[in-house]
Design an enzyme around this catalytic site. Structure first.
Site, PDB file in Angstrom:
ATOM      1  N   LYS A  76      67.730  81.752  12.389  1.00  0.00           N
ATOM      2  CA  LYS A  76      66.347  81.280  12.532  1.00  0.00           C
ATOM      3  C   LYS A  76      66.165  79.868  11.988  1.00  0.00           C
ATOM      4  CE  LYS A  76      63.045  83.993  13.008  1.00  0.00           C
ATOM      5  NZ  LYS A  76      62.147  84.480  14.049  1.00  0.00           N
ATOM      6  N   ASP A 106      54.768  67.717  46.673  1.00  0.00           N
ATOM      7  CA  ASP A 106      53.883  68.877  46.537  1.00  0.00           C
ATOM      8  C   ASP A 106      53.105  69.102  47.837  1.00  0.00           C
ATOM      9  OD1 ASP A 106      54.828  68.816  44.029  1.00  0.00           O
ATOM     10  OD2 ASP A 106      52.885  68.611  43.012  1.00  0.00           O
ATOM     11  N   CYS A 135      33.175  64.747 -13.581  1.00  0.00           N
ATOM     12  CA  CYS A 135      32.293  64.046 -14.527  1.00  0.00           C
ATOM     13  C   CYS A 135      30.853  64.566 -14.491  1.00  0.00           C
ATOM     14  CB  CYS A 135      32.319  62.543 -14.252  1.00  0.00           C
ATOM     15  SG  CYS A 135      31.483  62.109 -12.715  1.00  0.00           S
ATOM     16  N   CYS A 174      34.164  57.647 -13.386  1.00  0.00           N
ATOM     17  CA  CYS A 174      34.609  59.043 -13.310  1.00  0.00           C
ATOM     18  C   CYS A 174      36.131  59.080 -13.511  1.00  0.00           C
ATOM     19  CB  CYS A 174      34.234  59.618 -11.951  1.00  0.00           C
ATOM     20  SG  CYS A 174      35.005  61.210 -11.619  1.00  0.00           S
ATOM     21  N   GLU A 207      62.538  85.592  28.563  1.00  0.00           N
ATOM     22  CA  GLU A 207      61.411  85.253  27.706  1.00  0.00           C
ATOM     23  C   GLU A 207      60.416  84.393  28.494  1.00  0.00           C
ATOM     24  OE1 GLU A 207      61.831  86.610  24.721  1.00  0.00           O
ATOM     25  OE2 GLU A 207      60.400  85.624  23.391  1.00  0.00           O
ATOM     26  N   SER A 224      65.882  94.513  19.214  1.00  0.00           N
ATOM     27  CA  SER A 224      65.514  93.219  18.622  1.00  0.00           C
ATOM     28  C   SER A 224      66.746  92.669  17.906  1.00  0.00           C
ATOM     29  CB  SER A 224      64.328  93.363  17.689  1.00  0.00           C
ATOM     30  OG  SER A 224      64.673  94.212  16.642  1.00  0.00           O
ATOM     31  N   CYS A 274      29.700  66.309  -9.314  1.00  0.00           N
ATOM     32  CA  CYS A 274      31.140  66.039  -9.352  1.00  0.00           C
ATOM     33  C   CYS A 274      31.798  67.069 -10.266  1.00  0.00           C
ATOM     34  CB  CYS A 274      31.388  64.630  -9.893  1.00  0.00           C
ATOM     35  SG  CYS A 274      33.128  64.322 -10.249  1.00  0.00           S
ATOM     36  N   LYS A 326      66.807  80.526  21.042  1.00  0.00           N
ATOM     37  CA  LYS A 326      65.910  81.673  20.959  1.00  0.00           C
ATOM     38  C   LYS A 326      64.521  81.165  21.340  1.00  0.00           C
ATOM     39  CE  LYS A 326      64.944  85.656  18.072  1.00  0.00           C
ATOM     40  NZ  LYS A 326      63.503  85.748  18.170  1.00  0.00           N
ATOM     41  N   ARG A 380      58.348  93.896  26.608  1.00  0.00           N
ATOM     42  CA  ARG A 380      59.300  94.616  25.769  1.00  0.00           C
ATOM     43  C   ARG A 380      58.619  95.802  25.080  1.00  0.00           C
ATOM     44  NH1 ARG A 380      60.461  94.059  20.314  1.00  0.00           N
ATOM     45  NH2 ARG A 380      62.460  94.990  19.762  1.00  0.00           N
ATOM     46  N   TYR A 394      67.707  85.579  29.686  1.00  0.00           N
ATOM     47  CA  TYR A 394      68.785  85.452  28.708  1.00  0.00           C
ATOM     48  C   TYR A 394      69.830  86.548  28.779  1.00  0.00           C
ATOM     49  CZ  TYR A 394      65.570  88.440  26.062  1.00  0.00           C
ATOM     50  OH  TYR A 394      64.724  89.435  25.690  1.00  0.00           O
ATOM     51  N   ASP A 452      60.703  81.072  21.982  1.00  0.00           N
ATOM     52  CA  ASP A 452      59.613  81.736  21.264  1.00  0.00           C
ATOM     53  C   ASP A 452      58.485  82.067  22.239  1.00  0.00           C
ATOM     54  OD1 ASP A 452      58.314  82.804  19.156  1.00  0.00           O
ATOM     55  OD2 ASP A 452      57.771  80.902  18.208  1.00  0.00           O
ATOM     56  N   GLU A 489      53.983  68.375  50.885  1.00  0.00           N
ATOM     57  CA  GLU A 489      54.888  68.939  51.889  1.00  0.00           C
ATOM     58  C   GLU A 489      55.043  70.451  51.652  1.00  0.00           C
ATOM     59  OE1 GLU A 489      57.594  68.116  55.125  1.00  0.00           O
ATOM     60  OE2 GLU A 489      55.839  67.167  54.246  1.00  0.00           O
ATOM     61  N   TYR A 490      55.186  70.803  50.382  1.00  0.00           N
ATOM     62  CA  TYR A 490      55.331  72.216  50.022  1.00  0.00           C
ATOM     63  C   TYR A 490      54.052  72.983  50.402  1.00  0.00           C
ATOM     64  CZ  TYR A 490      55.423  76.318  46.938  1.00  0.00           C
ATOM     65  OH  TYR A 490      55.356  77.599  46.434  1.00  0.00           O
ATOM     66  N   ASP A 491      52.899  72.387  50.076  1.00  0.00           N
ATOM     67  CA  ASP A 491      51.624  73.036  50.407  1.00  0.00           C
ATOM     68  C   ASP A 491      51.495  73.228  51.913  1.00  0.00           C
ATOM     69  OD1 ASP A 491      50.987  73.095  47.775  1.00  0.00           O
ATOM     70  OD2 ASP A 491      49.668  71.332  47.815  1.00  0.00           O
ATOM     71  N   CYS A 525      31.187  61.275  -5.371  1.00  0.00           N
ATOM     72  CA  CYS A 525      30.785  61.079  -6.750  1.00  0.00           C
ATOM     73  C   CYS A 525      30.643  59.564  -6.885  1.00  0.00           C
ATOM     74  CB  CYS A 525      31.865  61.597  -7.691  1.00  0.00           C
ATOM     75  SG  CYS A 525      31.699  60.956  -9.358  1.00  0.00           S
ATOM     76  N   GLU A 546      72.751  80.660  22.300  1.00  0.00           N
ATOM     77  CA  GLU A 546      71.642  80.332  23.204  1.00  0.00           C
ATOM     78  C   GLU A 546      70.444  79.964  22.352  1.00  0.00           C
ATOM     79  OE1 GLU A 546      71.014  83.990  25.261  1.00  0.00           O
ATOM     80  OE2 GLU A 546      73.069  84.007  26.006  1.00  0.00           O
TER      81      GLU A 546
HETATM   82  S1  IVH Z   1      69.009  88.581  23.201  1.00  0.00           S
HETATM   83  C1  IVH Z   1      69.907  92.718  21.957  1.00  0.00           C
HETATM   84  N1  IVH Z   1      68.597  86.059  23.694  1.00  0.00           N
HETATM   85  O1  IVH Z   1      64.036  87.459  20.836  1.00  0.00           O
HETATM   86  C2  IVH Z   1      69.714  91.323  22.323  1.00  0.00           C
HETATM   87  N2  IVH Z   1      66.759  87.338  22.906  1.00  0.00           N
HETATM   88  O2  IVH Z   1      64.221  89.147  18.322  1.00  0.00           O
HETATM   89  C3  IVH Z   1      68.308  90.973  22.220  1.00  0.00           C
HETATM   90  N3  IVH Z   1      64.665  86.103  22.676  1.00  0.00           N
HETATM   91  O3  IVH Z   1      63.298  90.604  22.124  1.00  0.00           O
HETATM   92  C4  IVH Z   1      67.862  89.879  23.002  1.00  0.00           C
HETATM   93  N4  IVH Z   1      65.448  84.164  23.367  1.00  0.00           N
HETATM   94  O4  IVH Z   1      62.394  88.584  23.391  1.00  0.00           O
HETATM   95  C5  IVH Z   1      68.051  87.210  23.274  1.00  0.00           C
HETATM   96  N5  IVH Z   1      68.387  83.802  24.185  1.00  0.00           N
HETATM   97  C6  IVH Z   1      67.839  84.945  23.771  1.00  0.00           C
HETATM   98  C7  IVH Z   1      66.483  85.050  23.402  1.00  0.00           C
HETATM   99  C8  IVH Z   1      65.971  86.269  22.962  1.00  0.00           C
HETATM  100  C9  IVH Z   1      64.387  84.820  22.929  1.00  0.00           C
HETATM  101  C10 IVH Z   1      63.701  87.094  22.146  1.00  0.00           C
HETATM  102  C11 IVH Z   1      63.701  88.372  22.932  1.00  0.00           C
HETATM  103  C12 IVH Z   1      64.042  89.454  21.972  1.00  0.00           C
HETATM  104  C13 IVH Z   1      63.758  88.815  20.650  1.00  0.00           C
HETATM  105  C14 IVH Z   1      64.662  89.430  19.597  1.00  0.00           C
END
Ligand code: IVH
Length: 673
Positions: free
Chosen positions: A319, A39, A416, A436, A179, A87, A413, A120, A141, A231, A122, A41-43, A431, A118
């Site tokens: 999910k 770090d 009782c 009791c 994401e 979505s 209580c 998903k 988005r 993604y 969060d 060195e980078y700085d 109590c 892939e």
């Molecule tokens: S694909 C039309 N891939 O999930 C394809 N989405 O509920 C839509 N998300 O709005 C996106 N990981 O923000 C895709 N590997 C992934 C993802 C991903 C997270 C989120 C993304 C999207 C939401 C859809």
């Protein structure tokens, strides 16, 4: 000005060289997780560049690594996404994935279909727009059609390249979608900062990521541990590709940060197995995921399948069972525990959480109730992570209507009606009535529980019944129960009555330390009971011990010692003990239990568990390992001695293979036990 131009040229060269180096190391550090320099060195490189740029401000360009931070975001500036950010439809069961596969195959008759999976992530979905390789805009988005311009804030995320790697042909216009997230273990740090700023803490890592991207001051965003996984390719001009996996490879080559857990599958069965595996393995990665995204790989097939108004027909999210949900507190109940402590319990509008329906959550005690300001009618965040007990992690105060009711524990209580005692030093309200009925029931339940006398089948419902019909008045009465007494009870058949009598019979052979624990002496947990028996060998010797003797045991302090002394001084307890001893319970440590014979076959060995076991839960397996001197760790490293692999193992298994760590089947493990 020939001379001056020459200077500028060599300065420009120096600046270019520094930017190139910094860019290279940022990529190693933030994108590939493989830093090559320290770090410091980078700085040092950064400082050099900053010096030159301060001296020659005309040479500063927006894609310079020094230009990540600065400026105020004007929230609400909306941008129209050139292609809508759709979505995903959600599925929660294998059947729904089969249905998805059927729909896909019907629309593509006689065509082979390959799926890409892939994680998903969060977090917060964003779109990054590059022109001629330079980041020119970053947006959320939003509603999919219009997002919010958060360019200045996104520029502060070092995993987002300001300038793309120069591959040929370089797309003239390109949009990458991904994401933004905060690693789970960095949430505390963000919340400390939030509290210092006078703001309420974030309820989870997703809210923290979203809140940090949508800040007005990009210097605050810069201080948050934000990261990103790209993604998909939103669109690209000047590029020909035919598969989603090609898009991912292109994005990798351009220098984007991609998630490593991407796989190709040729059947939906494969996809289902993969989703199943990740349901358990999600805990092993340091960021939150809420499912697996399944995508048809061929872009031509994606086009043929098309989209509905909201989501593509070529992708679906499988999910994971939610670990966090919101629900409403319908009422607050008061439970009386076996030591008389009154515990407020939230009665919740039933919700599904991590695969179970949750209707209750403990609020612990009155202080906690006040500290969290939980009120009847509140909308709360409920979480169920590593352990199975659901926790209320936050009150969503911004959703209050003004009709919520403050709740305090009663002065009497609830069972009782005896006046309760509020102690100054303890958070507990008790109590103090030893007869009791509520306390009695909980004491019996505790006595019968797995770590105590392990009387199978004697759960809360049956205990309530036995006490209410007057068949038992204390735990010793259990040992004079007859099968004939039981068969008249509601919901009790011949067979279950016989089983219960047998289980009670078997409990007479349970080791004395467990009997001592089962007595429910305040502050004497299972471990303390073991220590006491190791030292005194029998309950009778403990009963006559003096306080110094008890306190001399390593790990036992004065609070425990006093509580033990008080317990044995009560005439009621003495009578009960005599009856239990007469019933034939183990009263003295058996030979196998004497000190010196402790089984420590796993001393200094570290185990990691993966997959589900068939003869015990993972926590039972952990207990067994610890009881034999071993340790249990949640991730595989070079220090791991054994990996125990059950059904549907996860990435920990792969890692063990990679590191050449011995893998035990469940059978091999139980054999060792
Ligand atoms: S694909 C039309 N891939 O999930 C394809 N989405 O509920 C839509 N998300 O709005 C996106 N990981 O923000 C895709 N590997 C992934 C993802 C991903 C997270 C989120 C993304 C999207 C939401 C859809």
């Amino acid at each position: 000005m020939l001379y001056g131009d020459m200077t500028d040229d060599s300065i420009q060269n120096q600046i270019d060289a520094l930017r190139k180096q910094i860019h290279y190391h940022e990529r190693k550090y933030f994108i590939e997780d493989q830093p090559e320099i320290s770090d410091q060195e980078y700085d040092r490189l950064m400082k050099q560049l900053e010096h030159l740029e301060t001296a020659y401000p005309q040479l500063v360009t927006p894609d310079s690594p020094t230009q990540r931070i600065g400026g105020e975001t004007v929230l609400g500036t909306s941008v129209l996404h050139r292609e809508r950010m759709l979505s995903l439809d959600n599925t929660y069961s294998p059947e729904e994935l089969y249905d998805f596969d059927q729909r896909v195959r019907r629309a593509l008759p006689d065509q082979p279909v390959t799926y890409v999976t892939e994680l998903k992530i969060d977090g917060l979905g964003v779109a990054l727009l590059y022109e001629n390789g330079r980041l020119i805009r970053g947006a959320t988005r939003g509603d999919g059609e219009y997002g919010e311009d958060v360019t200045l804030n996104l520029r502060t995320i070092r995993a987002i390249p300001l300038k793309l790697a120069s591959i040929q042909p370089i797309p003239t216009v390109l949009e990458a979608r991904g994401e933004v997230f905060i690693p789970r273990n960095r949430l505390d740090e963000v919340n400390r900062q939030r509290i210092a700023e006078g703001q309420a803490p974030f309820a989870n890592a997703r809210n923290a990521a979203a809140g940090s991207v949508r800040l007005l001051d990009s210097t605050i965003t810069a201080s948050r541990p934000l990261d990103i996984f790209i993604y998909t390719l939103g669109y690209a001009e000047g590029i020909e590709i035919t598969k989603h996996t090609e898009a991912l490879a292109l994005l990798t080559d351009l220098g984007f940060r991609m998630n490593p857990y991407t796989e190709i599958h040729s059947s939906i069965e494969d996809v289902i197995a993969y989703c199943h595996q990740w349901t358990a393995d999600r805990e092993t990665i340091p960021y939150d995921t809420d499912g697996i995204v399944v995508k048809v790989n061929s872009l031509r097939q994606q086009e043929m399948l098309g989209t509905t108004a909201k989501s593509p027909r070529w992708a679906i999210a499988c999910k994971f069972p939610a670990r966090q949900v919101t629900t409403q507190i319908e009422a607050i109940d008061v439970q009386v525990g076996r030591t008389g402590v009154l515990t407020p319990v939230a009665i919740l509008s039933p919700v599904q959480l991590a695969g179970a329906t949750i209707t209750h959550a403990t609020l612990h005690n009155e202080q906690e109730l006040i500290r969290k300001d939980v009120r009847i009618g509140d909308i709360v965040m409920l979480e169920r992570s590593g352990d199975v007990i659901p926790k209320i992690t936050a009150v969503l105060t911004d959703q209050r209507k003004g009709t919520e009711k403050i709740f305090r524990l009663p002065d009497h209580c609830p069972v009782c009606k005896t006046s309760v005692q509020r102690s100054e030093d303890e958070a507990a309200i008790r109590c103090v009535n030893v007869v009791c009925p509520a306390q009695l029931k909980r004491r019996i339940e505790h006595f019968a529980s797995r770590n105590a006398l392990n009387i199978d089948g004697l759960g809360p419902v049956l205990v309530d019944q036995l006490v209410e019909v007057g068949l038992i008045h204390d735990v010793a009465d259990l040992y004079s129960l007859k099968q004939a007494d039981l068969v008249n009870l509601e919901r009790m058949g011949e067979k279950s009555a016989e089983n219960l009598i047998n289980a009670i019979e078997t409990s007479r052979r349970i080791p004395v330390a467990k009997v001592l624990f089962g007595l429910g002496i305040a502050h004497v947990g299972a471990n303390v009971a073991e220590l006491l028996i190791d030292h005194f060998s029998s309950i009778d010797d403990l009963a006559v011990a003096d306080i110094e003797d008890i306190e001399s045991i390593h790990g036992i302090g004065s609070q425990i010692a006093e509580s033990i002394l008080y317990f044995f001084s009560q005439p009621r307890a003495q009578k009960l003990l005599k009856r239990l001893k007469d019933a034939g319970l183990q009263w003295t440590a058996g030979l196998s239990e004497l000190p010196g014979d402790s089984t420590s076959i796993f001393a200094d060995k570290t185990f990691v568990l993966t997959g589900s076991l068939s003869t015990m839960t993972r926590s039972e397996a952990s207990d067994k390992i610890k009881a034999r001197g071993g340790q249990v760790s949640s991730s595989v490293s070079r220090n791991t001695d054994y990996v125990i692999a059950g059904e549907s193992v996860g990435t920990k298994y792969d890692r063990a293979v990679e590191l050449n760590i011995p893998i035990l089947t469940e059978e091999a493990f139980t054999e060792k036990l």
